[in-house]
Design an enzyme around this catalytic site. Structure first.
Site, PDB file in Angstrom:
ATOM      1  N   ALA A  35     -55.047  84.159  80.932  1.00  0.00           N
ATOM      2  CA  ALA A  35     -54.927  85.010  79.747  1.00  0.00           C
ATOM      3  C   ALA A  35     -53.678  85.891  79.812  1.00  0.00           C
ATOM      4  O   ALA A  35     -53.435  86.715  78.928  1.00  0.00           O
ATOM      5  CB  ALA A  35     -56.170  85.879  79.587  1.00  0.00           C
ATOM      6  N   ASP A  60     -60.258  84.501  84.162  1.00  0.00           N
ATOM      7  CA  ASP A  60     -59.356  85.655  84.104  1.00  0.00           C
ATOM      8  C   ASP A  60     -60.183  86.942  84.069  1.00  0.00           C
ATOM      9  O   ASP A  60     -61.161  87.061  83.330  1.00  0.00           O
ATOM     10  CB  ASP A  60     -58.463  85.568  82.858  1.00  0.00           C
ATOM     11  CG  ASP A  60     -57.248  86.484  82.952  1.00  0.00           C
ATOM     12  OD1 ASP A  60     -56.114  85.966  82.979  1.00  0.00           O
ATOM     13  OD2 ASP A  60     -57.427  87.713  83.008  1.00  0.00           O
ATOM     14  N   LYS A  61     -59.730  87.914  84.851  1.00  0.00           N
ATOM     15  CA  LYS A  61     -60.440  89.200  84.935  1.00  0.00           C
ATOM     16  C   LYS A  61     -60.190  90.065  83.704  1.00  0.00           C
ATOM     17  O   LYS A  61     -60.905  91.033  83.467  1.00  0.00           O
ATOM     18  CB  LYS A  61     -59.919  89.905  86.191  1.00  0.00           C
ATOM     19  CG  LYS A  61     -60.611  91.175  86.566  1.00  0.00           C
ATOM     20  CD  LYS A  61     -60.020  91.682  87.892  1.00  0.00           C
ATOM     21  CE  LYS A  61     -60.486  93.070  88.225  1.00  0.00           C
ATOM     22  NZ  LYS A  61     -59.851  93.592  89.459  1.00  0.00           N
ATOM     23  N   THR A 113     -43.154  83.432  93.407  1.00  0.00           N
ATOM     24  CA  THR A 113     -41.973  84.079  92.825  1.00  0.00           C
ATOM     25  C   THR A 113     -40.770  84.051  93.781  1.00  0.00           C
ATOM     26  O   THR A 113     -40.961  84.046  95.013  1.00  0.00           O
ATOM     27  CB  THR A 113     -42.318  85.546  92.479  1.00  0.00           C
ATOM     28  OG1 THR A 113     -41.116  86.270  92.253  1.00  0.00           O
ATOM     29  CG2 THR A 113     -43.070  86.258  93.600  1.00  0.00           C
ATOM     30  N   ASP A 114     -39.574  84.097  93.213  1.00  0.00           N
ATOM     31  CA  ASP A 114     -38.365  84.186  94.055  1.00  0.00           C
ATOM     32  C   ASP A 114     -38.315  85.510  94.818  1.00  0.00           C
ATOM     33  O   ASP A 114     -37.567  85.653  95.783  1.00  0.00           O
ATOM     34  CB  ASP A 114     -37.094  83.984  93.209  1.00  0.00           C
ATOM     35  CG  ASP A 114     -36.899  85.006  92.086  1.00  0.00           C
ATOM     36  OD1 ASP A 114     -37.755  85.911  91.918  1.00  0.00           O
ATOM     37  OD2 ASP A 114     -35.891  84.902  91.366  1.00  0.00           O
ATOM     38  N   GLU A 115     -39.131  86.492  94.383  1.00  0.00           N
ATOM     39  CA  GLU A 115     -39.061  87.817  95.009  1.00  0.00           C
ATOM     40  C   GLU A 115     -39.533  87.798  96.462  1.00  0.00           C
ATOM     41  O   GLU A 115     -39.248  88.714  97.223  1.00  0.00           O
ATOM     42  CB  GLU A 115     -39.856  88.844  94.186  1.00  0.00           C
ATOM     43  CG  GLU A 115     -39.306  88.939  92.789  1.00  0.00           C
ATOM     44  CD  GLU A 115     -39.800  90.115  91.972  1.00  0.00           C
ATOM     45  OE1 GLU A 115     -40.165  91.152  92.540  1.00  0.00           O
ATOM     46  OE2 GLU A 115     -39.817  89.976  90.736  1.00  0.00           O
ATOM     47  N   TYR A 144     -45.404  94.498  95.644  1.00  0.00           N
ATOM     48  CA  TYR A 144     -45.693  93.284  94.860  1.00  0.00           C
ATOM     49  C   TYR A 144     -45.238  92.042  95.616  1.00  0.00           C
ATOM     50  O   TYR A 144     -46.028  91.122  95.871  1.00  0.00           O
ATOM     51  CB  TYR A 144     -44.999  93.357  93.487  1.00  0.00           C
ATOM     52  CG  TYR A 144     -44.905  92.007  92.786  1.00  0.00           C
ATOM     53  CD1 TYR A 144     -46.047  91.301  92.433  1.00  0.00           C
ATOM     54  CD2 TYR A 144     -43.659  91.429  92.497  1.00  0.00           C
ATOM     55  CE1 TYR A 144     -45.960  90.052  91.800  1.00  0.00           C
ATOM     56  CE2 TYR A 144     -43.565  90.190  91.869  1.00  0.00           C
ATOM     57  CZ  TYR A 144     -44.715  89.512  91.526  1.00  0.00           C
ATOM     58  OH  TYR A 144     -44.634  88.275  90.912  1.00  0.00           O
ATOM     59  N   ALA A 198     -44.404  91.613  98.678  1.00  0.00           N
ATOM     60  CA  ALA A 198     -45.067  91.436  99.983  1.00  0.00           C
ATOM     61  C   ALA A 198     -46.445  90.817  99.787  1.00  0.00           C
ATOM     62  O   ALA A 198     -46.882  89.965 100.576  1.00  0.00           O
ATOM     63  CB  ALA A 198     -45.182  92.782 100.698  1.00  0.00           C
ATOM     64  N   LYS A 238     -47.349  88.868  97.229  1.00  0.00           N
ATOM     65  CA  LYS A 238     -47.151  87.469  96.847  1.00  0.00           C
ATOM     66  C   LYS A 238     -46.790  86.635  98.088  1.00  0.00           C
ATOM     67  O   LYS A 238     -47.268  85.509  98.240  1.00  0.00           O
ATOM     68  CB  LYS A 238     -46.038  87.339  95.797  1.00  0.00           C
ATOM     69  CG  LYS A 238     -46.394  87.873  94.425  1.00  0.00           C
ATOM     70  CD  LYS A 238     -47.551  87.150  93.765  1.00  0.00           C
ATOM     71  CE  LYS A 238     -47.219  85.749  93.319  1.00  0.00           C
ATOM     72  NZ  LYS A 238     -48.373  85.098  92.613  1.00  0.00           N
ATOM     73  N   LYS A 287     -42.262  94.957  81.346  1.00  0.00           N
ATOM     74  CA  LYS A 287     -41.180  94.264  82.062  1.00  0.00           C
ATOM     75  C   LYS A 287     -39.888  94.434  81.270  1.00  0.00           C
ATOM     76  O   LYS A 287     -39.925  94.704  80.066  1.00  0.00           O
ATOM     77  CB  LYS A 287     -41.518  92.774  82.215  1.00  0.00           C
ATOM     78  CG  LYS A 287     -42.886  92.484  82.845  1.00  0.00           C
ATOM     79  CD  LYS A 287     -42.852  92.414  84.353  1.00  0.00           C
ATOM     80  CE  LYS A 287     -44.220  92.431  85.014  1.00  0.00           C
ATOM     81  NZ  LYS A 287     -45.065  91.325  84.786  1.00  0.00           N
ATOM     82  N   PRO A 317     -34.639 102.691  79.248  1.00  0.00           N
ATOM     83  CA  PRO A 317     -34.398 103.298  80.564  1.00  0.00           C
ATOM     84  C   PRO A 317     -33.824 102.301  81.578  1.00  0.00           C
ATOM     85  O   PRO A 317     -34.557 101.546  82.213  1.00  0.00           O
ATOM     86  CB  PRO A 317     -35.805 103.757  80.996  1.00  0.00           C
ATOM     87  CG  PRO A 317     -36.742 102.829  80.291  1.00  0.00           C
ATOM     88  CD  PRO A 317     -36.080 102.403  79.024  1.00  0.00           C
ATOM     89  N   ARG A 321     -30.725  89.349  88.054  1.00  0.00           N
ATOM     90  CA  ARG A 321     -31.872  88.433  88.127  1.00  0.00           C
ATOM     91  C   ARG A 321     -31.451  87.112  87.518  1.00  0.00           C
ATOM     92  O   ARG A 321     -30.560  87.069  86.659  1.00  0.00           O
ATOM     93  CB  ARG A 321     -33.074  88.987  87.318  1.00  0.00           C
ATOM     94  CG  ARG A 321     -33.563  90.390  87.746  1.00  0.00           C
ATOM     95  CD  ARG A 321     -34.277  90.321  89.077  1.00  0.00           C
ATOM     96  NE  ARG A 321     -34.841  91.595  89.523  1.00  0.00           N
ATOM     97  CZ  ARG A 321     -34.269  92.410  90.416  1.00  0.00           C
ATOM     98  NH1 ARG A 321     -33.078  92.137  90.921  1.00  0.00           N
ATOM     99  NH2 ARG A 321     -34.887  93.504  90.819  1.00  0.00           N
TER     100      ARG A 321
END
Ligand code: NAD
Ligand code: TYD
Length: 337
Positions: free
Chosen positions: A9, A33-34, A125-127, A149, A151, A153, A188, A204, A213
């Site tokens: 969702a 989905d929660k 993710t690439d992160e 986040y 870490a 993942k 985001k 901002p 990115r």
């Protein structure tokens, strides 16, 4: 095939559900989905009209529920999108991230083991690779996550790889770059700046605005992960990027130009804590497999901006939520310092 899509969702999961129902019309698709703040039943509006689709509200950390859903629906494969996903929130509340992104993944892997499911695809993710000054990360590069986040993942990915090594489970991992497109929660960068600009509110921009990115249109990520699911080798990791590396300043200017809004809307604010400078992926492995992106960046951004212009009823209520109020206050406080 009977497919369980966890986190379906949310933004990317709901686009994948649409793609799956269209591309594999014989499949049964079940979403678990929660419905956290990021889950939105409206994202599944089209899917709900399809008799091959079922929605179950629930938490992937609940092992009993996960097992019941798998048994009731005779699930063959799981695709795990469910996660806490926003870096800024992970800086404020890291605990939810470890719970869902690490433990939730492990609960799903246990179920794959118990019911001998045919495939498990972890959406990562690439992160997890951390920041890279130039070039792009390969799938074999070590993980060096730097936010709560990423870490979490990375913890999920390591669980997946450990279950492969120990129990020989048929798992795959995709690691994609930053997605954008319709139905992305307006916290985001792209949906926040697009919706703020539409409302003539400040944008901002963190730090010097030169953080970079690689931006991929959500439909390209969904096609890519579907390709990997069909053609990928169990136990393998696949990067999914688009080669659209852009600074946040460039993204901001492109949004303002498309909306014909002035640069005076840009507000330079203090940097995010631990802000990763640059993410980029080496795409050789996935491209060699025959997986390509279809969307040019400019057309994808135009389509995205147009969707937010056409669908204020989707995003306006989300911007009055508690976090968004907190976020605004935090932004104003930071700006005053
Ligand atoms: P999102 O925040 O829009 O959606 C996440 C979904 O997961 C929501 O529907 C939420 O209700 C659900 N969820 C959260 N915790 C849950 C739980 N415990 N049990 C069941 N459902 C739960 O996220 P997204 O942007 O669509 O990301 C989907 C996946 O893709 C995530 O795993 C994310 O890490 C990964 N990813 C996202 C991006 C991006 O740019 N958005 C990039 C690379 C990878
Ligand atoms: P975001 O969309 O949160 O994705 P991620 O941090 O997971 O890559 O942020 C993308 C980039 O935009 C990142 O460098 C942080 C920056 N950013 C801002 O400058 N201002 C904002 O209000 C937000 C949300 C992000």
């Amino acid at each position: 095939m009977r497919v369980l899509v966890t986190g379906g969702a949310g933004f990317i999961g709901s686009h994948y559900v649409d793609l799956r129902l269209k591309k594999h019309p014989q499949d049964q698709v079940v979403v678990l989905d929660k419905l956290t703040y990021a889950g939105n039943p409206a994202n599944l509006k089209d899917a709900k009209k399809n008799s091959h689709f079922t929605f179950v509200r629930g938490d992937i950390c609940n092992a009993k529920l996960v097992e019941r859903v798998i048994q009731q629906h005779g699930i063959d494969i799981i695709i795990n999108f469910a996660a806490e996903t926003h870096v800024d929130r992970s800086i404020l509340h890291p605990e939810d991230f470890a719970k869902t992104d690490v433990l939730g993944t492990q609960v799903l892997l246990e179920a794959v083991r118990k019911f001998k499911l045919k495939r498990f695809l972890q959406i990562s993710t690439d992160e997890v690779y951390g920041s890279i000054e130039k070039g792009g990360f390969r799938e074999t590069d070590p993980l060096k996550p730097s936010s709560p986040y990423s870490a979490s993942k990375a913890g999920g990915d390591l669980q997946v790889l450990a279950y492969r090594h120990t129990y020989n489970l048929p798992v795959l991992i995709t690691r994609s770059s930053n997605n954008f497109g319709p139905r992305q929660y307006p916290e985001k960068l792209i949906p926040l700046f697009v919706t703020n600009a539409i409302e003539d509110k400040p944008l901002p921009l963190y730090g010097d605005g030169l953080n970079t990115r690689d931006w991929i249109y959500v439909e390209d990520n969904c096609s890519g992960l579907d390709y990997v699911l069909e053609k990928g080798k169990p136990g393998e990791i696949y990067n999914i990027g688009a080669g659209n590396t852009k600074t946040n300043k460039e993204i901001t200017s492109a949004i303002l130009k498309l909306l014909k809004k002035p640069c005076s809307l840009i507000r330079r604010v203090p940097d995010r804590l631990g802000h990763d400078r640059r993410y980029a992926l080496n795409m050789k492995k996935t491209r060699d497999m025959g997986c390509q992106t279809q969307w040019a960046f400019t057309r994808a951004l135009q389509t995205t901006v147009q969707w937010y212009l056409d669908n204020p009823q989707w995003w306006q209520p989300l911007k009055t939520g508690e976090y968004m109020k907190y976020y605004k206050k935090q932004y104003v406080d930071r700006h005053r310092k």
